[in-house]
Design a protein around this motif. Structure first.
Motif, mmCIF file in Angstrom:
data_model
loop_
_atom_site.group_PDB
_atom_site.id
_atom_site.type_symbol
_atom_site.label_atom_id
_atom_site.label_comp_id
_atom_site.label_asym_id
_atom_site.label_seq_id
_atom_site.Cartn_x
_atom_site.Cartn_y
_atom_site.Cartn_z
ATOM 1 N N PRO A 183 38.633 -72.320 -25.533
ATOM 2 C CA PRO A 183 38.927 -72.352 -26.966
ATOM 3 C C PRO A 183 39.581 -71.053 -27.428
ATOM 4 C CG PRO A 183 36.665 -73.012 -26.527
ATOM 5 C CD PRO A 183 37.216 -72.471 -25.255
ATOM 6 N N LYS A 184 40.621 -71.184 -28.227
ATOM 7 C CA LYS A 184 41.327 -70.031 -28.766
ATOM 8 C C LYS A 184 41.509 -70.207 -30.266
ATOM 9 C CE LYS A 184 43.860 -68.624 -24.669
ATOM 10 N NZ LYS A 184 45.151 -68.151 -24.195
ATOM 11 N N PHE A 185 41.769 -69.107 -30.952
ATOM 12 C CA PHE A 185 41.990 -69.167 -32.387
ATOM 13 C C PHE A 185 42.961 -68.073 -32.797
ATOM 14 C CE2 PHE A 185 39.060 -65.724 -32.211
ATOM 15 C CZ PHE A 185 39.258 -64.974 -33.357
ATOM 16 N N ALA A 186 43.458 -68.202 -34.033
ATOM 17 C CA ALA A 186 44.296 -67.157 -34.628
ATOM 18 C C ALA A 186 44.093 -67.203 -36.133
ATOM 19 C CB ALA A 186 45.756 -67.375 -34.279
ATOM 20 N N ARG A 187 44.116 -66.044 -36.740
ATOM 21 C CA ARG A 187 44.055 -65.939 -38.206
ATOM 22 C C ARG A 187 45.477 -65.716 -38.712
ATOM 23 N NH1 ARG A 187 39.662 -62.350 -36.680
ATOM 24 N NH2 ARG A 187 37.711 -63.474 -36.945
ATOM 25 N N THR A 188 45.856 -66.494 -39.691
ATOM 26 C CA THR A 188 47.243 -66.423 -40.175
ATOM 27 C C THR A 188 47.621 -65.028 -40.645
ATOM 28 O OG1 THR A 188 46.529 -67.183 -42.354
ATOM 29 C CG2 THR A 188 47.352 -68.860 -40.820
ATOM 30 N N TRP A 189 46.670 -64.286 -41.149
ATOM 31 C CA TRP A 189 46.978 -62.949 -41.658
ATOM 32 C C TRP A 189 47.044 -61.891 -40.548
ATOM 33 C CZ3 TRP A 189 42.467 -65.571 -42.612
ATOM 34 C CH2 TRP A 189 41.299 -65.053 -42.057
ATOM 35 N N GLU A 190 46.697 -62.267 -39.337
ATOM 36 C CA GLU A 190 46.718 -61.321 -38.224
ATOM 37 C C GLU A 190 47.856 -61.561 -37.231
ATOM 38 O OE1 GLU A 190 41.930 -60.348 -37.895
ATOM 39 O OE2 GLU A 190 42.845 -61.703 -36.441
ATOM 40 N N VAL A 191 48.575 -62.673 -37.365
ATOM 41 C CA VAL A 191 49.654 -62.987 -36.427
ATOM 42 C C VAL A 191 50.964 -63.167 -37.181
ATOM 43 C CG1 VAL A 191 48.115 -64.050 -34.735
ATOM 44 C CG2 VAL A 191 49.192 -65.473 -36.468
ATOM 45 N N SER A 192 52.056 -62.942 -36.494
ATOM 46 C CA SER A 192 53.365 -63.105 -37.140
ATOM 47 C C SER A 192 53.840 -64.564 -37.105
ATOM 48 C CB SER A 192 54.398 -62.200 -36.475
ATOM 49 O OG SER A 192 54.510 -62.523 -35.103
ATOM 50 N N ASN A 193 53.334 -65.349 -36.133
ATOM 51 C CA ASN A 193 53.746 -66.744 -36.013
ATOM 52 C C ASN A 193 52.542 -67.580 -35.574
ATOM 53 O OD1 ASN A 193 54.886 -69.222 -35.516
ATOM 54 N ND2 ASN A 193 56.383 -68.499 -34.014
ATOM 55 N N ILE A 194 51.987 -68.361 -36.493
ATOM 56 C CA ILE A 194 50.786 -69.159 -36.213
ATOM 57 C C ILE A 194 51.071 -70.249 -35.177
ATOM 58 C CG2 ILE A 194 51.074 -70.879 -38.049
ATOM 59 C CD1 ILE A 194 47.758 -69.196 -37.089
ATOM 60 N N ASP A 195 52.339 -70.617 -34.990
ATOM 61 C CA ASP A 195 52.702 -71.650 -34.022
ATOM 62 C C ASP A 195 52.921 -71.105 -32.616
ATOM 63 O OD1 ASP A 195 52.622 -73.722 -35.908
ATOM 64 O OD2 ASP A 195 54.643 -73.228 -36.602
ATOM 65 N N ASP A 196 52.755 -69.803 -32.427
ATOM 66 C CA ASP A 196 52.954 -69.189 -31.114
ATOM 67 C C ASP A 196 51.612 -69.085 -30.386
ATOM 68 O OD1 ASP A 196 53.605 -67.735 -28.893
ATOM 69 O OD2 ASP A 196 54.157 -65.905 -29.977
ATOM 70 N N PRO A 197 51.374 -69.913 -29.347
ATOM 71 C CA PRO A 197 50.082 -69.904 -28.656
ATOM 72 C C PRO A 197 49.750 -68.558 -28.006
ATOM 73 C CG PRO A 197 51.512 -71.636 -27.790
ATOM 74 C CD PRO A 197 52.279 -70.896 -28.821
ATOM 75 N N ASP A 198 50.765 -67.756 -27.700
ATOM 76 C CA ASP A 198 50.513 -66.457 -27.083
ATOM 77 C C ASP A 198 49.841 -65.471 -28.048
ATOM 78 O OD1 ASP A 198 51.581 -67.298 -24.687
ATOM 79 O OD2 ASP A 198 53.610 -66.614 -25.199
ATOM 80 N N GLN A 199 49.903 -65.749 -29.346
ATOM 81 C CA GLN A 199 49.291 -64.864 -30.326
ATOM 82 C C GLN A 199 47.832 -65.235 -30.618
ATOM 83 O OE1 GLN A 199 51.652 -63.946 -33.791
ATOM 84 N NE2 GLN A 199 53.568 -64.200 -32.645
ATOM 85 N N TYR A 200 47.356 -66.314 -30.007
ATOM 86 C CA TYR A 200 45.963 -66.739 -30.179
ATOM 87 C C TYR A 200 45.063 -65.906 -29.263
ATOM 88 C CZ TYR A 200 46.989 -70.855 -33.031
ATOM 89 O OH TYR A 200 47.359 -71.699 -34.038
ATOM 90 N N THR A 201 43.808 -65.729 -29.671
ATOM 91 C CA THR A 201 42.867 -64.999 -28.847
ATOM 92 C C THR A 201 41.704 -65.926 -28.476
ATOM 93 O OG1 THR A 201 41.713 -64.201 -30.807
ATOM 94 C CG2 THR A 201 43.409 -62.765 -29.885
ATOM 95 N N THR A 202 41.024 -65.548 -27.393
ATOM 96 C CA THR A 202 39.919 -66.353 -26.892
ATOM 97 C C THR A 202 38.763 -66.337 -27.898
ATOM 98 O OG1 THR A 202 40.534 -65.823 -24.639
ATOM 99 C CG2 THR A 202 38.312 -66.676 -24.974
ATOM 100 N N LEU A 203 38.206 -67.503 -28.129
ATOM 101 C CA LEU A 203 37.062 -67.648 -29.006
ATOM 102 C C LEU A 203 35.815 -67.195 -28.266
ATOM 103 C CD1 LEU A 203 36.152 -68.743 -31.789
ATOM 104 C CD2 LEU A 203 35.781 -70.939 -30.692
ATOM 105 N N GLU A 204 35.081 -66.281 -28.852
ATOM 106 C CA GLU A 204 33.877 -65.774 -28.203
ATOM 107 C C GLU A 204 32.696 -66.643 -28.546
ATOM 108 O OE1 GLU A 204 33.415 -61.669 -29.193
ATOM 109 O OE2 GLU A 204 35.464 -61.195 -28.634
ATOM 110 N N ALA A 205 31.787 -66.822 -27.595
ATOM 111 C CA ALA A 205 30.621 -67.690 -27.798
ATOM 112 C C ALA A 205 29.565 -67.043 -28.630
ATOM 113 C CB ALA A 205 30.041 -68.079 -26.454
#
Length: 173
Positions: free
Chosen positions: A151-173
């Motif tokens: 599972p990965k996630f991204a916050r719109t305010w922390e990434v330049s492109n929400i549609d770019d999977p490389d900008q997502y980070t791993t979801l921690e348990a």
């Protein structure tokens, strides 16, 4: 736990199984190709009239808004209102029914409507009633997992492109 839904035809099978297993109904269940003529038992003919787009599920699955119709052909010895009466029974069964399919992949039926109809076979018209409803299925993979199942996630305010999977980070348990 119900088996995950992979294709719309599983809704047909689930509805048919439920109708056949409801002993109080005592029905023949199938599609229009299965029906040849009325008999001692009423027929319910299941058909998909439409597969429309809907709003994606919260987990990202694609929505398929299925328009389903159940056409009731009364038994030979039945009264003129037998099909209408059976439609009322089916309406009670359909309301709040997910047909033993997973709740996260199958919404409750909506827009349930019964109308008189006509079925014509080999130039012979049969007075019937048709019960139609919409039921949304959510098919395909979830967007919560990447192909590796992490599972990965991204916050719109922390990434330049929400549609770019490389900008997502791993979801921690």
């Amino acid at each position: 736990m119900p088996t995950p839904i992979q294709q719309p035809s599983q809704l047909f099978t689930a509805i048919a199984t439920t109708l056949r297993n409801t002993a109080a109904l005592n029905l023949n269940v199938g599609n229009h190709d299965d029906f040849t003529a009325p008999g001692e038992q009423a027929w319910v003919l299941i058909d998909f009239d439409r597969n429309a787009s809907g709003v994606r599920a919260a987990d990202g699955r694609i929505a398929h808004v299925m328009t389903v119709s159940l056409q009731v052909v009364p038994a030979l010895a039945a009264t003129a209102f037998a099909a209408c009466d059976l439609i009322a029974v089916l309406k009670n069964l359909i309301t709040d029914n997910r047909w033993s399919l997973p709740g996260d992949q199958c919404d409750l039926p909506m827009n349930i409507d019964g109308l008189p109809s006509l079925l014509i076979r080999t130039e012979q018209p049969y007075k019937t009633w048709t019960l139609s409803f919409n039921q949304t299925l959510y098919l395909g993979p979830t967007l919560l997992d990447d192909p590796l199942g992490i599972p990965k996630f991204a916050r719109t305010w922390e990434v330049s492109n929400i549609d770019d999977p490389d900008q997502y980070t791993t979801l921690e348990a």
